[in-house]
Every structure is written in C-alpha cells, then in structure tokens.
Design a protein around this motif. Structure first.
Motif, mmCIF file in Angstrom:
data_model
loop_
_atom_site.group_PDB
_atom_site.id
_atom_site.type_symbol
_atom_site.label_atom_id
_atom_site.label_comp_id
_atom_site.label_asym_id
_atom_site.label_seq_id
_atom_site.Cartn_x
_atom_site.Cartn_y
_atom_site.Cartn_z
ATOM 1 N N ASN A 120 5.372 -7.093 -11.502
ATOM 2 C CA ASN A 120 4.221 -7.127 -10.600
ATOM 3 C C ASN A 120 4.237 -6.051 -9.516
ATOM 4 O O ASN A 120 3.284 -5.956 -8.733
ATOM 5 N N SER A 121 5.301 -5.251 -9.445
ATOM 6 C CA SER A 121 5.333 -4.173 -8.461
ATOM 7 C C SER A 121 4.511 -2.965 -8.905
ATOM 8 O O SER A 121 4.315 -2.021 -8.129
ATOM 9 N N HIS A 122 4.023 -2.972 -10.140
ATOM 10 C CA HIS A 122 3.204 -1.863 -10.635
ATOM 11 C C HIS A 122 1.864 -1.854 -9.893
ATOM 12 O O HIS A 122 1.240 -2.898 -9.720
ATOM 13 N N PRO A 123 1.400 -0.673 -9.439
ATOM 14 C CA PRO A 123 0.096 -0.642 -8.750
ATOM 15 C C PRO A 123 -1.021 -1.112 -9.673
ATOM 16 O O PRO A 123 -1.029 -0.818 -10.874
ATOM 17 N N ALA A 124 -1.975 -1.838 -9.102
ATOM 18 C CA ALA A 124 -3.079 -2.398 -9.877
ATOM 19 C C ALA A 124 -4.384 -1.646 -9.664
ATOM 20 O O ALA A 124 -5.334 -1.840 -10.421
ATOM 21 N N GLU A 125 -4.442 -0.808 -8.638
ATOM 22 C CA GLU A 125 -5.671 -0.063 -8.354
ATOM 23 C C GLU A 125 -5.325 1.295 -7.783
ATOM 24 O O GLU A 125 -4.340 1.444 -7.041
ATOM 25 N N GLU A 161 0.810 -1.216 0.000
ATOM 26 C CA GLU A 161 0.000 0.000 0.000
ATOM 27 C C GLU A 161 0.844 1.267 0.000
ATOM 28 O O GLU A 161 1.895 1.349 0.638
ATOM 29 N N LEU A 162 0.333 2.270 -0.717
ATOM 30 C CA LEU A 162 0.878 3.621 -0.676
ATOM 31 C C LEU A 162 -0.291 4.603 -0.587
ATOM 32 O O LEU A 162 -1.334 4.395 -1.209
ATOM 33 N N ASN A 194 -0.987 -4.114 -5.746
ATOM 34 C CA ASN A 194 -0.278 -4.186 -7.022
ATOM 35 C C ASN A 194 -0.644 -5.498 -7.709
ATOM 36 O O ASN A 194 -1.669 -6.103 -7.406
ATOM 37 N N PHE A 195 0.208 -5.956 -8.627
ATOM 38 C CA PHE A 195 -0.109 -7.166 -9.386
ATOM 39 C C PHE A 195 0.443 -8.447 -8.752
ATOM 40 O O PHE A 195 0.499 -9.486 -9.396
ATOM 41 N N GLY A 196 0.864 -8.347 -7.493
ATOM 42 C CA GLY A 196 1.264 -9.561 -6.794
ATOM 43 C C GLY A 196 2.618 -9.510 -6.120
ATOM 44 O O GLY A 196 3.003 -10.463 -5.442
ATOM 45 N N ALA A 197 3.350 -8.416 -6.245
ATOM 46 C CA ALA A 197 4.660 -8.291 -5.603
ATOM 47 C C ALA A 197 4.493 -7.905 -4.134
ATOM 48 O O ALA A 197 3.428 -7.462 -3.699
ATOM 49 N N LEU A 233 -5.869 -0.238 -12.771
ATOM 50 C CA LEU A 233 -4.719 0.213 -13.541
ATOM 51 C C LEU A 233 -4.127 -0.913 -14.385
ATOM 52 O O LEU A 233 -4.187 -2.086 -14.011
ATOM 53 N N ASN A 234 -3.555 -0.525 -15.501
ATOM 54 C CA ASN A 234 -2.758 -1.415 -16.335
ATOM 55 C C ASN A 234 -1.280 -1.087 -16.137
ATOM 56 O O ASN A 234 -0.930 0.037 -15.766
ATOM 57 N N ARG A 235 -0.429 -2.044 -16.369
ATOM 58 C CA ARG A 235 1.008 -1.770 -16.307
ATOM 59 C C ARG A 235 1.368 -0.715 -17.353
ATOM 60 O O ARG A 235 0.998 -0.842 -18.521
#
Length: 206
Positions: A94-99, A70-71, A154-157, A124-126
């Motif tokens: 996968n460290s890219h935020p997903a929402e 979370e950020l 994020n996408f799982g990281a 969000l998309n990568r």
C-alpha cells in the motif's frame, strides 16, 4: 538451427532494449543541482529515482515520504522537453502511490501551490517492476522546461515509497537570445560623423 534462432531472438531483444533505454533517457536532461523533492525522509533521496532504464530494478535506491504520504518533485530540465510518457515504480504493498498530478513550467512549487488545476492527472496502479507507461497529452507537454510531479496519496499506507520514475520524450536545447546594449546620443555632434559616407544599418530583435 536452434543456436541461430536463439541468437536471432537475443539480438532482436537487445535492439529493443536499447531503443527503449534511449526513449527513457530524459533523466540525463535533468538539472540535478536544482532538482527538489519535498517531504522526502532522507535528504537527496528523491534525485536517486531518476536513473537509467537498465537500473530501474535497483531496490537499494528509493525515496520515501516523511510526515505523511505526499511527495512533490520539482524537476528543472537543461533545455526544452516534449514529454510523452511516465513510469512510476513502487512496492507491491500500500505504500505505492495511487495518484500522480503533473504541472508544467511552474518552478519552485510548494504543497500550497498544488491546489491549482494540474495539467494532467493519473490514477496509478501498483507497478513493482516498472512495466506500466502513462502517456501524457503531448500537445500540452510539448514545450516543458520545468516539470512538477505531485503524488497526493497512496493505497493506504502511512508513507509513500517510490523506486523509479521514468520520463520518456524528446529534448531540445534552449535558445538563448543575446541582448545588444545600444548607447544613444542626446544630440549629435557633427564633428564625430563623416557625412561623405553613411552606411545604413538595421537591427532586428527576435
């Protein structure tokens, strides 16, 4: 002929780049002294992701979450903002935020406050190159003096990493209302007032 055509394309592209850079210039209207990023691994790194359009590809400046993925950003502006769009640029992995969840005009938000209903949510998309724009509901974000951005996952990281956040919109200076202090007499003293000439005055407080 080739040179003329090429130069014309470059000039047109240059104009487009300048227009786009100006459109994404709200980072200049952030009150950086009061900007907060909660759960950032390195103190002060959250402020680095708000920079110019031309500098978005600088991979040396980023924020990474600490304890989990979370950020939360608390972003005060120096005036009133009409927010029209957001860009979020991260890694390809996968460290890219997903929402992304946006809240308007709630200063000093904490993670405990993120349980409330956001003003707008995005899946969000990568986007490792900062090319995807997420348009906001302008009617809802037409008078924003403080913006909170919550990235819950994020996408799982294990941690989330963000390199650039672009804010597109318009800024207007906040109106300051002057306060007039009036002293009232409990009872009038006739000696203090000349009755020959009375100048009526009316004060309006807007």
């Amino acid at each position: 002929g080739r040179c003329s055509c090429c130069c014309g394309e470059e000039a047109a592209a240059g104009g487009g780049d300048r227009d786009r850079a100006a459109a994404w210039g709200l980072y200049l209207r952030i009150d950086r002294q009061r900007l907060q990023c909660l759960n950032e691994r390195r103190e002060g790194s959250g402020a680095l992701v708000f920079r110019s359009w031309e500098e978005r590809s600088d991979r040396s400046q980023f924020v990474e979450s600490d304890d989990d993925e979370e950020l939360l950003f608390n972003i005060p502006f120096t005036g009133n903002v009409k927010l029209k769009g957001v860009i979020v640029m991260g890694e390809e992995d996968n460290s890219h935020p997903a929402e992304m969840r946006l809240f308007r005009n709630i200063p000093h938000m904490s993670f405990d406050d993120t349980g409330r209903e956001p003003d707008q949510t995005f899946s969000l998309n990568r986007d490792p190159r900062g090319e995807l724009e997420y348009p906001t509901k302008i009617a809802r974000f037409s008078n924003v003096y403080h913006l909170s951005m919550h990235f819950p996952k994020n996408f799982g990281a294990e941690t989330t990493k963000i390199f650039y956040i672009g804010l597109k919109g318009e800024w207007t200076q906040a109106h300051r209302h002057e306060v007039t202090i009036c002293n009232y007499e409990a009872s009038a003293n006739p000696a203090d007032h000349k009755l020959e000439q009375i100048t009526p005055q009316t004060h309006f407080i807007s």
